[in-house]
Design a protein around this motif. Structure first.
Motif, short mmCIF file in Angstrom:
data_model
loop_
_atom_site.label_atom_id
_atom_site.label_comp_id
_atom_site.label_asym_id
_atom_site.label_seq_id
_atom_site.Cartn_x
_atom_site.Cartn_y
_atom_site.Cartn_z
N PHE A 134 0.80 -1.23 0.00
CA PHE A 134 0.00 0.00 0.00
C PHE A 134 0.83 1.28 0.00
N LEU A 135 2.09 1.18 0.34
CA LEU A 135 2.86 2.41 0.49
C LEU A 135 4.03 2.51 -0.48
N ALA A 136 4.17 1.50 -1.33
CA ALA A 136 5.31 1.45 -2.25
C ALA A 136 6.62 1.63 -1.48
N HIS A 137 6.64 1.03 -0.29
CA HIS A 137 7.81 1.11 0.60
C HIS A 137 8.35 -0.31 0.73
N GLY A 138 9.57 -0.54 0.38
CA GLY A 138 10.04 -1.92 0.30
C GLY A 138 9.48 -2.53 -0.98
N GLY A 139 9.31 -3.82 -1.02
CA GLY A 139 8.76 -4.42 -2.23
C GLY A 139 8.54 -5.89 -2.08
N PRO A 171 1.06 5.22 -3.67
CA PRO A 171 0.36 6.47 -3.35
C PRO A 171 0.67 7.53 -4.40
N PRO A 172 -0.37 8.24 -4.87
CA PRO A 172 -0.14 9.24 -5.92
C PRO A 172 0.75 10.39 -5.46
N GLY A 173 0.83 10.64 -4.17
CA GLY A 173 1.66 11.76 -3.71
C GLY A 173 1.91 11.68 -2.23
N GLY A 174 2.61 12.69 -1.73
CA GLY A 174 2.99 12.71 -0.32
C GLY A 174 1.79 12.73 0.62
N GLU A 175 0.70 13.36 0.17
CA GLU A 175 -0.46 13.47 1.06
C GLU A 175 -1.06 12.10 1.35
N THR A 176 -1.29 11.33 0.27
CA THR A 176 -1.88 10.01 0.45
C THR A 176 -0.94 9.11 1.23
N GLU A 177 0.35 9.27 0.93
CA GLU A 177 1.33 8.45 1.64
C GLU A 177 1.28 8.72 3.13
N SER A 178 1.22 10.03 3.49
CA SER A 178 1.21 10.34 4.92
C SER A 178 -0.09 9.86 5.56
N LEU A 179 -1.19 9.85 4.78
CA LEU A 179 -2.45 9.31 5.30
C LEU A 179 -2.28 7.84 5.67
N LEU A 180 -1.69 7.07 4.76
CA LEU A 180 -1.56 5.64 4.99
C LEU A 180 -0.60 5.34 6.14
N PHE A 181 0.46 6.16 6.25
CA PHE A 181 1.37 5.98 7.38
C PHE A 181 0.66 6.32 8.69
N ALA A 182 -0.18 7.38 8.64
CA ALA A 182 -0.90 7.78 9.85
C ALA A 182 -1.90 6.70 10.25
N LEU A 183 -2.56 6.09 9.25
CA LEU A 183 -3.51 5.02 9.55
C LEU A 183 -2.79 3.84 10.21
#
Lengths: 231, 95
Positions: free
Chosen positions: A99-104, B59-71
């Protein structure tokens, strides 16, 4: 410890899967057995897993001008041993790579090896040895988890160095180059993680010291003493 | 309470090393160390191309990425808080 998708060439990505899969399978077997035999550990298992979730989602800035993750796996390793911790680490790494394209996915084997297996193994061995030598419990937890965090990244450097030996100087030169990126950046984060883990362990003792005795993390005497110190 | 004080001091020291880091790296955006490792790879082996693209969601950008990390963090924090709170409450009731 996140090696990005596609960044490990053949045969290294396969090799790390070969390394990690047996540990994961053994961990699943141990996990299953533990949950069936001792239902009372389930909440503690949830806390240890959730701790990995929280800590590995934080990207903390370091003095070197770059950011990196704590791993959160040290606590699970002390409580449940490295095999079960590998399974918990796998869940987090899967989430982050899907979900985060972090790692792979192709580097999952390598990332599980560093964050899920080697780091936790070091934490576990350190904790057990220092515990036997009579070190203060919180200091022991702090050191075990801080060292495990740091070792995780040193191991990542080694994984990258093996896959990308420098044209001059070979694996050692590469290892030093990757180590220069990770090892210093990680020091403040390792200290932070160690301190946080020691604190959460204090609360675990407060609420569930009997389970820690069951899991052979603490002897009855030591658990009693630690609880008395809180009164 | 003693351990809490020590952890608080560690947190303050951590903040201090961050501000020192900002002061000594004024142009840095504190990007991920894993990204820097990618640069080291590019230096060692300039021809290397990642051979496999992400099959997961990117994630299309930093905003969505930070959302998913926050979740991710929120989910973990809820589980920790719930469990510790539950047992603390239970323990107090039984006293």
């Amino acid at each position: 410890m996140h090696i990005f998708e596609g960044f490990l060439p053949s045969p290294w990505w396969q090799a790390w899967f070969v390394f990690s899969i047996p540990v994961i399978l053994y961990g699943m077997y141990r996990l299953n057995k533990l949950v069936n035999e001792r239902r009372e550990v389930v909440p503690l298992l949830a806390v240890a897993g959730a701790f990995i979730f929280v800590l590995s989602s934080l990207k903390l800035p370091s003095v070197t001008g770059s950011s990196s993750h704590p791993t959160g796996t040290g606590m699970a390793a002390i409580l449940f041993g490295p095999a079960i911790t590998a399974v918990l680490g796998l869940i987090v790494l899967l989430y982050q790579s899907l979900f985060l394209a972090h790692g792979g996915i192709t580097t999952l084997g390598a990332n599980v090896a560093s964050m899920g297996i080697i780091g936790p193994l070091v934490a576990y061995l350190f904790y057990r040895a220092a515990s036997r030598s009579g070190m203060n419990f919180y200091l022991n937890v702090f050191l075990a988890t801080a060292i495990a965090n740091w070792v995780t990244y040193v191991f990542t450097s080694l994984q990258l160095a093996l896959a990308f030996p420098a044209p001059e100087g070979g694996i050692l030169a590469s290892f030093l180059a990757f180590g220069a990126v990770f090892a210093t950046t990680q020091v403040p984060l390792a200290i932070m993680e160690g301190a946080l883990t020691a604190l959460i362990m204090k609360y675990v003792i407060q609420i569930k010291s009997d389970v820690l005795v069951d899991l052979k993390v603490l002897s009855i005497d030591k658990a009693t003493k630690l609880r008395e110190a809180m009164q | 309470m003693k351990l809490e004080y020590i952890v608080a001091i560690v947190v303050i020291l951590f903040a201090a090393q961050f501000f020192y880091g900002v002061a000594s790296n004024p142009d840095s955006e504190f990007g991920g160390a894993d990204g820097e490792a990618e640069d080291v790879i590019a230096e060692i082996n300039p021809d290397y191309e990642p051979w496999f693209g992400g099959i997961g969601f990117e994630p299309p950008g930093g905003e969505t990425e930070s959302l998913l990390f926050a979740l991710q963090a929120a989910f973990g924090a809820v589980v920790i808080g719930y469990t510790i709170g539950y047992y603390k409450g239970k323990g107090e009731k039984n006293k």
